[in-house]
Design a protein around this motif. Structure first.
Motif, PDB file in Angstrom:
ATOM      1  N   GLY A 103       1.013  -1.332  -0.116  1.00  0.00           N
ATOM      2  CA  GLY A 103      -0.007  -0.068   0.050  1.00  0.00           C
ATOM      3  C   GLY A 103       1.013   1.284   0.043  1.00  0.00           C
ATOM      4  O   GLY A 103       0.348   2.482  -0.080  1.00  0.00           O
ATOM      5  N   GLY A 104       2.071   1.346  -0.033  1.00  0.00           N
ATOM      6  CA  GLY A 104       3.051   2.287  -0.012  1.00  0.00           C
ATOM      7  C   GLY A 104       3.378   2.767   1.442  1.00  0.00           C
ATOM      8  O   GLY A 104       2.884   2.242   2.544  1.00  0.00           O
ATOM      9  N   LYS A 105       4.727   3.201   1.558  1.00  0.00           N
ATOM     10  CA  LYS A 105       5.070   3.937   2.670  1.00  0.00           C
ATOM     11  C   LYS A 105       4.907   5.474   3.122  1.00  0.00           C
ATOM     12  O   LYS A 105       5.173   5.975   4.359  1.00  0.00           O
ATOM     13  N   LEU A 106       4.145   6.145   2.305  1.00  0.00           N
ATOM     14  CA  LEU A 106       3.857   7.606   2.886  1.00  0.00           C
ATOM     15  C   LEU A 106       2.583   8.044   1.811  1.00  0.00           C
ATOM     16  O   LEU A 106       2.580   7.441   0.747  1.00  0.00           O
ATOM     17  N   GLY A 107       2.062   9.024   2.416  1.00  0.00           N
ATOM     18  CA  GLY A 107       0.974   9.573   1.424  1.00  0.00           C
ATOM     19  C   GLY A 107       0.734  11.154   1.660  1.00  0.00           C
ATOM     20  O   GLY A 107       1.667  11.726   2.381  1.00  0.00           O
ATOM     21  N   LEU A 108      -0.151  11.765   1.130  1.00  0.00           N
ATOM     22  CA  LEU A 108      -0.415  13.239   1.363  1.00  0.00           C
ATOM     23  C   LEU A 108      -1.364  13.511   2.338  1.00  0.00           C
ATOM     24  O   LEU A 108      -2.280  12.825   2.559  1.00  0.00           O
ATOM     25  N   LEU A 109      -1.218  14.490   3.146  1.00  0.00           N
ATOM     26  CA  LEU A 109      -2.138  15.065   4.137  1.00  0.00           C
ATOM     27  C   LEU A 109      -2.443  16.567   3.659  1.00  0.00           C
ATOM     28  O   LEU A 109      -1.450  17.323   3.220  1.00  0.00           O
ATOM     29  N   PRO A 110      -3.709  16.948   3.750  1.00  0.00           N
ATOM     30  CA  PRO A 110      -4.081  18.213   3.247  1.00  0.00           C
ATOM     31  C   PRO A 110      -3.432  19.234   4.591  1.00  0.00           C
ATOM     32  O   PRO A 110      -3.654  19.079   5.525  1.00  0.00           O
ATOM     33  N   LEU A 111      -2.977  20.423   3.780  1.00  0.00           N
ATOM     34  CA  LEU A 111      -2.720  21.449   4.650  1.00  0.00           C
ATOM     35  C   LEU A 111      -3.834  22.727   4.658  1.00  0.00           C
ATOM     36  O   LEU A 111      -3.811  23.304   5.855  1.00  0.00           O
ATOM     37  N   ALA A 112      -4.470  22.607   3.574  1.00  0.00           N
ATOM     38  CA  ALA A 112      -5.733  23.677   3.692  1.00  0.00           C
ATOM     39  C   ALA A 112      -6.805  22.982   4.222  1.00  0.00           C
ATOM     40  O   ALA A 112      -7.113  21.853   3.910  1.00  0.00           O
ATOM     41  N   ARG A 113      -7.768  23.837   5.050  1.00  0.00           N
ATOM     42  CA  ARG A 113      -8.834  23.215   5.716  1.00  0.00           C
ATOM     43  C   ARG A 113     -10.010  23.131   4.862  1.00  0.00           C
ATOM     44  O   ARG A 113     -10.004  23.575   3.670  1.00  0.00           O
ATOM     45  N   ILE A 114     -10.704  21.747   4.703  1.00  0.00           N
ATOM     46  CA  ILE A 114     -11.636  21.630   3.942  1.00  0.00           C
ATOM     47  C   ILE A 114     -13.128  21.183   4.678  1.00  0.00           C
ATOM     48  O   ILE A 114     -13.629  20.170   4.478  1.00  0.00           O
ATOM     49  N   VAL A 115     -13.561  21.972   5.796  1.00  0.00           N
ATOM     50  CA  VAL A 115     -14.405  21.815   6.768  1.00  0.00           C
ATOM     51  C   VAL A 115     -15.664  22.535   6.390  1.00  0.00           C
ATOM     52  O   VAL A 115     -16.894  21.803   6.225  1.00  0.00           O
ATOM     53  N   THR A 116     -15.611  23.737   6.182  1.00  0.00           N
ATOM     54  CA  THR A 116     -16.792  24.663   5.921  1.00  0.00           C
ATOM     55  C   THR A 116     -16.967  25.136   4.617  1.00  0.00           C
ATOM     56  O   THR A 116     -16.038  24.656   3.860  1.00  0.00           O
ATOM     57  N   ASP A 117     -18.139  25.585   4.276  1.00  0.00           N
ATOM     58  CA  ASP A 117     -18.230  26.145   3.098  1.00  0.00           C
ATOM     59  C   ASP A 117     -17.137  27.026   2.479  1.00  0.00           C
ATOM     60  O   ASP A 117     -16.796  27.090   1.230  1.00  0.00           O
ATOM     61  N   LEU A 118     -16.875  28.099   3.570  1.00  0.00           N
ATOM     62  CA  LEU A 118     -15.728  29.152   3.173  1.00  0.00           C
ATOM     63  C   LEU A 118     -14.559  28.486   2.784  1.00  0.00           C
ATOM     64  O   LEU A 118     -13.607  28.868   2.064  1.00  0.00           O
ATOM     65  N   ASP A 119     -14.126  27.339   3.870  1.00  0.00           N
ATOM     66  CA  ASP A 119     -12.928  26.594   3.249  1.00  0.00           C
ATOM     67  C   ASP A 119     -12.843  26.291   1.818  1.00  0.00           C
ATOM     68  O   ASP A 119     -12.034  26.307   1.014  1.00  0.00           O
TER      69      ASP A 119
END
Length: 422
Positions: A103-119
């Protein structure tokens, strides 16, 4: 038994899941192994608690035991014998090297918020259009308004993966992922493993040039050193930040180990007599030793002259202060100190204070190069080597790879010797 009691290699490990009542049978099999083997816990424990060699899998009555061996032959024997002896009690046995790779040894994590409509609105086309339009008018602002400045392409064409013959680039991906994860851990940068199918060095040059808009730097690993030289020459006028694991990693760490050795001997570099066995494998190492002021350097070709002549060269007491063995075959008299370092088979992490690894220098040099927007120079590499040697504790040639100041000290030393991009 523990690692300290047996010469096991944790790279050869099995995770064995059995009913708790069968743990003792696992121990008996391990005790009969034809080579060194040990049962160990398979997760970290607080040192204030006694160590045991298994842990219960919740309240289910099952236990996972980690079994470590000294190599492939012992590991294969353990796997086959455990399967034969335990039968249905062996609920699962997993080779951890393959388990970690799956499955691989590393992946990506989001830095920008993606919680609200504004995000989410800030990720939509209207917001992107505003930023892209700004960058079109101010291209030098790309590192400020994108992740490019911390993004690194870890690239291999598969021509020098460990001790293997050239292989398909995709086959090198497990080794690339391991190095990407370790380089990320040491530097904090976003390191992306990128195998490239490139029959010619010119194809690698093209690939790096095409990828450059999205990456602050490219690091060449598991690539034939002769090819690396051609690739870097091909990119010399492109203004790109390109490093490689030998010239900017192993060679710098080896130079630091040489400086530490000479210091321990009480020998000043101008008075030192050093032999480099198979110097073509060392990249910039010989040049770094010249820059460090080492007075007498013999470049010894074992293919042309054989090993017997090397023994004659070093037989006279005091004739040589240090032999740097880059091929792993030299065996000079025991009176001569030998620094063994093979570019494709670095020592285990546990031996990193006595033998060099690319990770000693590469994270710091990469950090400095990204900040300066230019690749390391000989002066920057030498500054890094001296800083590395200074970080080593008394009796060690190099600092441990988990030294808390390793990357920051190397980066600062290299940056001071590396003019910033005007």
């Amino acid at each position: 038994m523990t690692r300290g009691q047996l010469q096991v290699n944790p790279a050869f490990s099995l995770a064995v899941r059995v009913p708790t009542t069968a743990v003792e049978r696992v121990r008996r099999v391990v005790a009969e192994a034809p080579g060194a083997a040990a049962c160990l816990v398979d997760h970290p424990r607080d040192d204030s608690h006694p160590r045991d060699d298994s842990h219960s899998d919740g309240d289910t009555g099952f236990t996972v035991v980690t079994v470590e061996a000294d190599g492939a032959d012992t590991l294969n024997w353990l796997d086959a014998t455990l399967r034969a002896r335990l039968g249905t009690d062996l609920l699962d046995v997993t080779d951890l090297a393959f388990s970690v790779a799956a499955g691989g040894k590393l992946g990506l994590l989001p830095l920008a918020r993606i919680v609200t409509d504004l995000d989410i609105a800030q990720l939509d086309a209207d917001a992107d259009r505003r930023v892209v339009t700004h960058l079109a008018a101010n291209p030098r602002a790309a590192d400020r308004y994108t992740g490019r400045a911390r993004r690194v392409a870890l690239l291999s064409d598969g021509t020098a993966v460990l001790d293997l013959e050239p292989i398909a680039a995709s086959t090198a991906l497990p080794a690339l992922e391991s190095q990407a994860l370790l380089l990320h851990r040491a530097s904090g940068l976003d390191v992306i493993p990128m195998p490239v199918a490139a029959p010619r060095a010119a194809d690698v040059v093209s690939a790096i040039s095409l990828l450059a808009p999205g990456f602050g730097a490219t690091v060449l690993v598991h690539t034939d050193l002769a090819r690396v030289a051609v690739i870097r020459d091909g990119l010399a006028d492109a203004g790109l930040v390109v490093l490689d694991a030998v010239n900017d990693g192993l060679a710098v760490a080896a130079a630091a180990a040489v400086l530490s050795t000479l210091r321990a001997q009480g020998t000043q570099p101008p008075a030192a007599r050093v032999v480099i066995v198979d110097p073509s494998r060392g990249g910039e190492l010989a040049g770094l030793l010249v820059a460090a002021g080492v007075g007498d350097i013999t470049l010894y070709d074992p293919v042309r002259y054989g090993i017997a002549a090397l023994h004659q060269l070093t037989a006279e007491a005091g004739a040589v202060d240090l032999v740097i063995d880059l091929i792993g075959l030299a065996a000079p008299p025991t009176t001569v100190q030998v620094l063994r370092t093979r570019p494709q088979t670095p020592p285990r992490f546990a031996a990193a204070t006595t033998a060099p690894r690319p990770l000693h220098a590469l994270p710091g040099l990469l950090t400095a190069a990204l900040a300066a927007h230019r690749p390391p120079t000989t002066a920057a590499r030498l500054a890094a080597a001296r800083a590395l040697s200074d970080l080593a504790a008394s009796g060690d040639l190099l600092p441990p790879l988990d030294h808390p100041d390793l990357t920051t000290k190397i980066a600062a030393a290299a940056a001071a010797a590396l003019p910033a991009d005007g």
